[in-house]
Each structure stands twice: as structure tokens, then as C-alpha cells.
Design an enzyme around this catalytic site. Structure first.
Site, PDB file in Angstrom:
ATOM      1  N   ASP A  53       0.845  -1.205   0.000  1.00 55.62           N
ATOM      2  CA  ASP A  53       0.000   0.000   0.000  1.00 55.62           C
ATOM      3  C   ASP A  53       0.877   1.252   0.000  1.00 55.62           C
ATOM      4  O   ASP A  53       0.364   2.375  -0.054  1.00 55.62           O
ATOM      5  CB  ASP A  53      -1.017  -0.008   1.145  1.00 55.62           C
ATOM      6  CG  ASP A  53      -0.376  -0.129   2.516  1.00 55.62           C
ATOM      7  OD1 ASP A  53       0.871  -0.217   2.603  1.00 55.62           O
ATOM      8  OD2 ASP A  53      -1.123  -0.138   3.511  1.00 55.62           O
ATOM      9  N   SER A  54       2.213   1.061   0.027  1.00 60.20           N
ATOM     10  CA  SER A  54       3.146   2.170  -0.210  1.00 60.20           C
ATOM     11  C   SER A  54       2.942   2.739  -1.614  1.00 60.20           C
ATOM     12  O   SER A  54       3.472   3.806  -1.932  1.00 60.20           O
ATOM     13  CB  SER A  54       4.594   1.713  -0.016  1.00 60.20           C
ATOM     14  OG  SER A  54       4.840   0.511  -0.719  1.00 60.20           O
ATOM     15  N   ASP A  92      -1.082  -6.063  -0.408  1.00 57.26           N
ATOM     16  CA  ASP A  92      -1.516  -5.464   0.867  1.00 57.26           C
ATOM     17  C   ASP A  92      -3.018  -5.250   0.882  1.00 57.26           C
ATOM     18  O   ASP A  92      -3.592  -4.781  -0.114  1.00 57.26           O
ATOM     19  CB  ASP A  92      -0.852  -4.087   1.055  1.00 57.26           C
ATOM     20  CG  ASP A  92       0.359  -4.137   1.961  1.00 57.26           C
ATOM     21  OD1 ASP A  92       0.484  -5.080   2.762  1.00 57.26           O
ATOM     22  OD2 ASP A  92       1.192  -3.211   1.862  1.00 57.26           O
ATOM     23  N   LYS A 122      -1.345  -9.412   2.612  1.00 64.44           N
ATOM     24  CA  LYS A 122      -0.657  -8.975   3.840  1.00 64.44           C
ATOM     25  C   LYS A 122      -1.549  -7.963   4.543  1.00 64.44           C
ATOM     26  O   LYS A 122      -2.180  -7.143   3.876  1.00 64.44           O
ATOM     27  CB  LYS A 122       0.700  -8.331   3.511  1.00 64.44           C
ATOM     28  CG  LYS A 122       1.385  -7.714   4.729  1.00 64.44           C
ATOM     29  CD  LYS A 122       2.854  -7.392   4.482  1.00 64.44           C
ATOM     30  CE  LYS A 122       3.121  -6.065   3.826  1.00 64.44           C
ATOM     31  NZ  LYS A 122       2.651  -4.878   4.561  1.00 64.44           N
ATOM     32  N   GLU A 124      -1.783  -5.509   8.393  1.00 66.11           N
ATOM     33  CA  GLU A 124      -1.072  -5.016   9.573  1.00 66.11           C
ATOM     34  C   GLU A 124      -1.863  -5.304  10.841  1.00 66.11           C
ATOM     35  O   GLU A 124      -3.086  -5.156  10.854  1.00 66.11           O
ATOM     36  CB  GLU A 124      -0.866  -3.487   9.451  1.00 66.11           C
ATOM     37  CG  GLU A 124       0.006  -3.095   8.269  1.00 66.11           C
ATOM     38  CD  GLU A 124       0.151  -1.582   8.091  1.00 66.11           C
ATOM     39  OE1 GLU A 124      -0.303  -0.813   8.970  1.00 66.11           O
ATOM     40  OE2 GLU A 124       0.719  -1.179   7.068  1.00 66.11           O
ATOM     41  N   GLU A 191       8.668  -4.282  10.800  1.00 69.85           N
ATOM     42  CA  GLU A 191       9.158  -2.993  10.282  1.00 69.85           C
ATOM     43  C   GLU A 191       9.682  -2.120  11.420  1.00 69.85           C
ATOM     44  O   GLU A 191       9.006  -1.904  12.435  1.00 69.85           O
ATOM     45  CB  GLU A 191       8.008  -2.278   9.545  1.00 69.85           C
ATOM     46  CG  GLU A 191       8.429  -0.933   8.973  1.00 69.85           C
ATOM     47  CD  GLU A 191       7.452  -0.389   7.932  1.00 69.85           C
ATOM     48  OE1 GLU A 191       6.483  -1.076   7.561  1.00 69.85           O
ATOM     49  OE2 GLU A 191       7.685   0.757   7.487  1.00 69.85           O
TER      50      GLU A 191
HETATM   51  O1  KIV Z   1       3.526  -1.129   1.712  1.00 75.34           O
HETATM   52  C1  KIV Z   1       4.702  -1.534   1.779  1.00 75.34           C
HETATM   53  O2  KIV Z   1       5.533  -1.257   0.902  1.00 75.34           O
HETATM   54  C2  KIV Z   1       5.090  -2.337   2.928  1.00 75.34           C
HETATM   55  C3  KIV Z   1       6.546  -2.612   3.114  1.00 75.34           C
HETATM   56  C4  KIV Z   1       7.231  -1.398   3.584  1.00 75.34           C
HETATM   57  C5  KIV Z   1       6.765  -3.773   4.002  1.00 75.34           C
HETATM   58  O3  KIV Z   1       4.268  -2.738   3.685  1.00 75.34           O
END
Ligand code: KIV
Length: 272
Positions: A53-54, A92, A122, A124, A191
Site C-alpha cells: 500500500d506504499s 496489501d 498482507k 497489519e 518494520e
Molecule cells: O507497503 C509496503 O511497501 C510495505 C513494506 C514497507 C513492508 O508494507
């Protein structure tokens, strides 16, 4: 191809990652958000591609990961899957897609898997979301956990500083890590936490721990734009830059501008 030699050309699976940890083989993971970048990362021999989600930050220019939607994550993940043959593709779950409750979390997880064709998801959080994580796993979807600095909770944390330096937070992280493994997660991202805490989690868990700003672990992940030096603003201590693509690209683009303006481009050989 220069660099890493791919010994095993079979598609990477979640089971293979667990096996890699058992055999002491390190896991390489990078983000990608589009078809072309995914082809490059996949063909370089990456074990895992994270559609993070980055994307909210590096693709859309948002300050946080919070604004990105399920539809936008599906768009990015679909593009990455089309460009990937070998790497495991993990997508994510964005902010708001699993925090409301179990039923909504499972529905969004199923939708992301169905429409993106990603291999795994993934999300959180620890025990707070364990029922939702179990339900997603029960639906047959592999889940990668994410603890430590959780960017979707930035407004609660109030800072991107290192997490779990104090004993109470470190203990909570350890018990969350065990809860995620016990629930059936196939891997865990840690992280921005102290290296000794990450080492402890690596030793105590049988599933692979992928670190970012967490020191040595069973594997490492970075955001591709950061490690390729495509942006200038973000330079935390943990980041190793493997290229300076910002300079390479601005030089090439500057040359193109000069060539167009001086009428050097197109040349005779570039005309029909
Ligand atoms: O969204 C992302 O890029 C991440 C990584 C920093 C692990 O969750």
C-alpha cells in the site's frame, strides 16, 4: 543476466518460503506496483513481490498509505500479476478494508484475490485482528502478517520512529508474532524495530520473518523506488540505495529535451 543466479525456476509458493527458512536460505522481497516493474523484478530472480500500500506514497504522491482504496490495490496487483512468472505476489489489504470487522475483512480479502489473482495477502496488526485473520485463512487465503511500525496506524503512533524499544511494546510484539504464527500466517513482516528483538522473533517462530529496518532476519524487503534511488526525499538509516535512477532518468530526459529542441531527434535513421 548479471547479479543473482536463479537456481530454481519454479513458481515460488508460501510453502517454499517456510522451507527456505528451515534450510537457512534468505528470502528477498521487493515492492512493485505495475506490469513493467514486475517483469524486471521477477526476471531478476526475486522470491516475493509485494504490491504494497506504499503505492499510495510512491505512485500516487500521498503523504500516508491511508488513502489508497481496495479498487486501486486491485488495479496495481492485477498489473503486477500480469508481469510475474516466478515470484510469489503478495498484495496489501489497504486501510479500512479489514479493520471494520470479520465479515467485511473476509469479503474484501476474497474480492482482492478473485480480481487481482495475487497469491497471498498482507495485513497489519496482531491480536486485535486475529479473528479476521483466522477467517481469511479459513477462506483459503494465505496471509502474511505485519508488526512493528504499521504505517496504517501512523495517526495513532504519531511518528515513524523505531517501534518496540520499550519492554512492554516488545513483549506485546512477541506475543502478537506468536499469535499470527499460531493462527496460520505463512510469514511476518517486521518494520523498524530493534535488531535484537527481530532476532528473537526469528528464533522463536518457524515461519519466515521479513525485516525492513529491523536488522538481519529470514529475509528483507524494501520499497523499490527507494532502493533504486528514484526519489530524493526519503533516506532513513535502514535504506541501502543500489542505484541513483533519479539522476540517470533526469539526465536521459534532459538529453531528449535538448535533442528535440535542437532538431537532432528524430534523425534520418529514425524516420520512415
Ligand atoms: O507497503 C509496503 O511497501 C510495505 C513494506 C514497507 C513492508 O508494507
Amino acid at each position: 543476466m548479471s547479479g543473482y543466479l536463479i537456481e530454481d525456476t519454479r513458481k515460488v509458493t508460501t510453502h517454499r518460503l517456510v522451507e527456505m527458512k528451515r534450510q537457512g536460505k534468505k528470502i528477498a522481497m521487493l515492492t512493485a506496483y505495475d506490469y513493467t516493474m514486475a517483469q524486471i523484478v521477477d526476471q531478476a530472480g526475486m522470491d516475493v513481490i509485494l504490491v504494497g500500500d506504499s503505492a499510495s506514497n510512491v505512485m500516487a504522491g500521498n503523504f500516508t498509505t491511508l488513502p489508497i482504496s481496495v479498487d486501486q490495490m486491485i488495479y496495481h496487483a492485477k498489473s503486477v500479476v500480469r508481469g510475474t512468472k516466478r515470484s510469489l505476489v503478495v498484495c496489501d489489504m489497504p486501510f479500512g478494508s479489514y479493520q471494520v470487522g470479520r465479515a467485511e475483512g473476509v469479503a474484501n480479502a476474497i474480492r482482492i484475490m478473485k480480481e487481482s489473482h495475487a497469491d497471498a495477502l498482507k495485513l497489519e496488526g496482531g491480536v486485535e485482528f486475529i479473528d479476521t485473520i483466522r477467517a481469511i485463512l479459513d477462506a483459503g487465503i494465505p496471509v502474511m502478517g505485519h508488526l512493528g511500525l504499521m504505517p496504517q496506524s501512523i495517526n495513532k503512533f504519531g511518528t515513524y520512529a523505531v517501534r518496540a524499544k520499550e519492554e512492554a511494546e516488545a513483549e506485546k510484539l512477541l506475543s502478537d508474532a506468536h499469535a499470527l504464527e499460531d493462527a496460520g500466517c505463512f510469514a511476518l513482516v517486521l518494520e523498524k524495530i530493534p535488531a535484537d528483538l527481530c532476532q528473537r522473533v526469528c528464533k522463536e517462530l518457524t515461519i519466515p520473518v521479513i525485516g525492513i529496518g529491523a536488522g538481519p532476519a529470514d529475509g528483507q524487503v524494501l520499497v523499490i523506488h527507494d532502493m533504486l534511488g528514484m526519489n530524493k526525499e526519503f533516506s532513513p538509516k535502514f535504506l541501502r540505495r543500489y542505484a541513483d535512477l533519479f539522476s540517470v532518468m533526469t539526465t536521459a530526459i534532459g538529453q531528449y529535451i535538448c535533442d528535440v529542441k535542437s532538431m537532432d531527434f528524430p534523425g534520418e535513421n529514425e524516420c520512415y
